[in-house]
Design an enzyme around this catalytic site. Structure first.
Site, PDB file in Angstrom:
ATOM      1  N   GLU A 266       0.763  -1.137   0.163  1.00 19.29           N
ATOM      2  CA  GLU A 266       0.061   0.030  -0.018  1.00 19.29           C
ATOM      3  C   GLU A 266       0.768   1.095   0.145  1.00 19.29           C
ATOM      4  O   GLU A 266       1.882   1.363   0.913  1.00 19.29           O
ATOM      5  CB  GLU A 266      -0.975  -0.103   1.132  1.00 19.29           C
ATOM      6  N   GLU A 320     -13.850   5.700  -0.533  1.00 27.74           N
ATOM      7  CA  GLU A 320     -14.565   4.610   0.333  1.00 27.74           C
ATOM      8  C   GLU A 320     -15.262   5.375   1.501  1.00 27.74           C
ATOM      9  O   GLU A 320     -14.653   5.861   2.583  1.00 27.74           O
ATOM     10  CB  GLU A 320     -13.686   3.434   0.836  1.00 27.74           C
ATOM     11  N   LYS A 323     -15.240   4.223   5.494  1.00 23.85           N
ATOM     12  CA  LYS A 323     -14.254   4.280   6.365  1.00 23.85           C
ATOM     13  C   LYS A 323     -14.129   4.902   7.764  1.00 23.85           C
ATOM     14  O   LYS A 323     -14.417   6.404   7.549  1.00 23.85           O
ATOM     15  CB  LYS A 323     -12.774   4.445   5.346  1.00 23.85           C
TER      16      LYS A 323
END
Length: 389
Positions: A266, A320, A323
């Site tokens: 990531e 998103e 989250k």
């Protein structure tokens, strides 16, 4: 009728655009496909999107059957995940084998699954009860894969937060927190034995956010800067991400291993944040990811590993909206859920026709707010020009 010179000029323009498309579509990077949201497009539409961009590597945080089914025969290579709350359960061979038979075997003939990430940032978790189960779960999952004849096809690893480093600068002094050695030593020994990569989630953004007055923004964004030189190795670093990667290599070496490859599972930059989240802007996100893709395109290695091209999964595919945490957590996506790019990275011209619920396709805009015409629109314009000269 178009003249020969006009045709040649138009053809040159078209080939120039096509060359740009080839350059962008030829990049070898992966993408994290998170799904903590209630407004994302269906997996089948996502498969179309990634197919149009020629993105061939995707990392999931679970083993969503809807996603794996949607990507059947797509030639996309998947990393799938086992959640932290399932680690203890995975230490029992029968359970691990049942999980693989349920979440891997039904899809592996049509969907490429090359790796299982057992747990995510377990050694940085506030739940210390998970830590003792990490390595046993990894070993048991590997044994289950072996029993099913899949261990040569599907690798086993886990992903770590950069916070497992007690020292990260200079890179040559990189070291893990001593209290984590009891978990990391057997983990590294096992990964060396089965030859799987050490995955790290690295975010230079966090370093800048924590000390914006002390950390150079240009240094974390891959922009021109004086950089830093490791006083021990005399290696020069012009960006923080490479320094972080080499610090992890040093920490692994300090534990007796030079036989393990570090990969970035990531990295990314938020396009929006709260008032106290320094650097979380659309412009900085655009700069970070654009420069990162250029480094990937150049197949660069780090100063300590110049012959090993960086291997990166960008975070993330979509914003998103569910989250938890600060605003930045919901704004790492390269795309909005309706398929519109958050900012221009040279990718939006090759999106499929992803329409919103109203049936209209949103416009495409660069980080500066300038409208960017899709490649298909440009192509039609060229053809119209040819027919009218």
């Amino acid at each position: 009728m178009a003249s020969s010179s006009s045709l040649l000029r138009a053809l040159f323009l078209l080939l120039s655009l096509s060359d740009s498309a080839t350059r962008i579509l030829g990049l070898e990077f992966g993408i994290n496909y998170g799904q903590i949201a209630d407004d994302l497009p269906s997996p089948s539409r996502v498969a179309t999107l990634l197919g149009s961009l020629n993105v061939s590597r995707v990392k999931l945080y679970d083993a969503d059957p809807n996603v794996l089914q949607a990507f059947s025969n797509s030639n996309v290579d998947f990393i799938i995940g086992i959640g932290n709350d399932n680690l203890q359960n995975m230490t029992i061979l029968a359970n691990a084998q049942d999980w693989i038979q349920q979440h891997v075997q039904p899809y592996i003939g049509q969907t490429q699954i090359s790796c299982i990430v057992v747990g995510n940032e377990v050694l940085n978790s506030s739940n210390n009860q998970w830590m003792p189960y990490l390595v046993p779960a990894m070993k048991t999952v590997y044994s289950a894969l072996s029993n099913l004849g899949l261990n040569k096809q599907v690798a086993v690893t886990t992903a770590h937060s950069l916070n497992i480093l007690a020292t990260s600068y200079p890179p040559s002094a990189g070291s893990f927190w001593p209290n984590l050695a009891q978990y990391l030593q057997p983990l590294l020994n096992f990964q060396a034995q089965i030859n799987t990569p050490f995955l790290i989630n690295a975010y230079p953004y966090f370093a800048y956010k924590g000390s914006p007055s002390e950390v150079s923004l240009n240094y974390v964004l891959f922009q021109p800067n004086e950089g830093l030189t490791d006083p021990v190795t005399n290696l020069h670093y012009d960006n923080m991400l490479y320094a972080q990667i080499d610090a992890v290599y040093s920490a692994i070496k300090a534990m007796g291993h030079t036989d393990i490859t570090v990969r970035i599972s990531e990295t990314g930059w938020p396009s929006k944040g709260d008032d106290d989240e320094a650097g979380a802007t659309l412009e900085n996100a655009h700069i970070y990811n654009e420069n990162l893709l250029q480094r990937i395109e150049q197949k660069q290695g780090t100063p300590a590993k110049p012959s090993v091209p960086i291997d990166i999964y960008v975070f993330a595919l979509f914003n998103e909206n569910l989250k938890p945490g600060p605003t930045s957590e919901r704004n790492y996506g390269l795309y909005y859920p309706d398929g519109t790019p958050v900012y221009s990275l040279g990718l939006q011209g090759y999106l499929p026709e992803l329409y919103s619920a109203t049936g209209t396709r949103p416009g495409l805009y660069s980080a500066t707010g300038t409208r960017v015409l899709p490649f298909s629109v440009v192509l039609v314009s060229i053809m119209t020009f040819l027919m009218n000269i």
